[in-house]
Design an enzyme around this catalytic site. Structure first.
Site, PDB file in Angstrom:
ATOM      1  N   GLU A 125       0.864  -1.188   0.000  1.00  0.00           N
ATOM      2  CA  GLU A 125       0.000   0.000   0.000  1.00  0.00           C
ATOM      3  C   GLU A 125       0.897   1.235   0.000  1.00  0.00           C
ATOM      4  O   GLU A 125       1.476   1.571   1.028  1.00  0.00           O
ATOM      5  CB  GLU A 125      -0.891   0.035   1.252  1.00  0.00           C
ATOM      6  CG  GLU A 125      -1.866  -1.131   1.357  1.00  0.00           C
ATOM      7  CD  GLU A 125      -2.717  -1.086   2.634  1.00  0.00           C
ATOM      8  OE1 GLU A 125      -2.607  -0.127   3.422  1.00  0.00           O
ATOM      9  OE2 GLU A 125      -3.488  -2.034   2.841  1.00  0.00           O
ATOM     10  N   HIS A 134       0.424   3.892   2.959  1.00  0.00           N
ATOM     11  CA  HIS A 134       0.462   3.516   4.380  1.00  0.00           C
ATOM     12  C   HIS A 134       1.900   3.542   4.922  1.00  0.00           C
ATOM     13  O   HIS A 134       2.790   2.892   4.374  1.00  0.00           O
ATOM     14  CB  HIS A 134      -0.131   2.114   4.562  1.00  0.00           C
ATOM     15  CG  HIS A 134      -0.078   1.587   5.970  1.00  0.00           C
ATOM     16  ND1 HIS A 134      -1.174   1.570   6.814  1.00  0.00           N
ATOM     17  CD2 HIS A 134       0.947   1.053   6.686  1.00  0.00           C
ATOM     18  CE1 HIS A 134      -0.820   1.048   7.984  1.00  0.00           C
ATOM     19  NE2 HIS A 134       0.469   0.730   7.929  1.00  0.00           N
TER      20      HIS A 134
HETATM   21 ZN   LIG Z   1      -3.138   2.349   6.740  1.00  0.00          ZN
END
Ligand SMILES: [Zn+2]
Length: 248
Positions: free
Chosen positions: A215, A218
């Site tokens: 991700e 993140h």
């Molecule tokens: Zn996250």
């Protein structure tokens, strides 16, 4: 009324009921056992920050006024298509160490014409439980049995914006886009996008955050388990900060 059933059938039925109850209970237990150390009481959290002031939860705009918020879980604009935070939530918290690191990231990015926009930061533990009830797939959401860095106030979801027009940079995918296009290793994107992802990553890592390979948005502190999992609503955290500031 009592009807006597043949013993064999009752026996099978009984065993089936016992087994299915056992499996249901054991599955439910696996899915929903809360970790023993979730802090739910404001007084307990206050004690923790008294013992270790580094654990204070800091509202990000209070120390980074130029940071932008688009707190997606307080809107319908998220992957579960419904708000999981109180609608109208306008506060985002991280532990002091993470908030101060983000302040440095914002300063350094500004020199290059960029800024940060926050999609999510601290997430109360109860919301992680709700996510799990809705999705039940740990490829996409954290299993409440372990909790998430977001519950500890050490993880943040964010993107880059251009300072000149406050618009989001094109990062190749949006927030919570669960495919390999969102992976750091994915190279099938225009050079400008790869450069912006790299800029975000190198700047975040320079100030102590760790990237998540799957991700691009993140980031988290590596020593997350030092901080308790919290289940304190945003509205309760806010006055804590004001009060602790007014104190010594
Ligand atoms: Zn996250």
């Amino acid at each position: 009324m009592y009807i006597k059933l043949p013993n064999r059938i009752v026996g099978c039925g009984f065993i089936a009921i016992v087994l299915s109850t056992f499996f249901t209970l054991s599955l439910a237990a696996q899915d929903s056992i809360p970790p023993p150390d979730v802090t739910r009481k404001l007084s307990a959290y206050r004690q923790q920050i008294q013992d270790d002031p580094e654990k204070e939860m800091v509202e990000l705009k209070s120390i980074i006024p130029s940071i932008l918020y688009d707190l997606r879980y307080a809107t319908h604009n998220n992957f579960v298509k419904r708000p999981l935070y109180p609608v109208g939530t306008r506060q985002a918290f991280l532990r002091k160490k993470a908030a101060l690191a983000l302040q440095n990231v914002q300063k350094e990015l500004a020199e290059k014409g960029y800024g940060l926009k926050i999609w999510d930061a601290y997430r109360p533990y109860a919301v992680t439980v709700k996510f799990w009830e809705l999705i039940k797939d740990d490829r996409y959401v954290a299993n409440p049995a372990r909790g998430s860095g977001h519950n500890r106030g050490t993880a943040v979801d964010l993107t880059l914006i251009y300072l000149k027009n406050k618009k989001e940079a094109d990062m190749g995918t949006g927030f919570d886009h669960f495919s390999d296009t969102a992976h750091h290793a994915f190279q099938g994107l225009p050079e400008e996008i790869l450069q912006d992802r790299l800029l975000l990553r190198t700047t975040m890592e320079k100030y102590g955050f760790k990237a998540l390979e799957t991700e691009w948005w993140h980031y988290s502190l590596p020593d997350a388990t030092r901080y308790e999992l919290l289940d304190i609503p945003f509205t309760q955290l806010a006055p804590v900060k004001v009060k602790s500031k007014k104190g010594k």
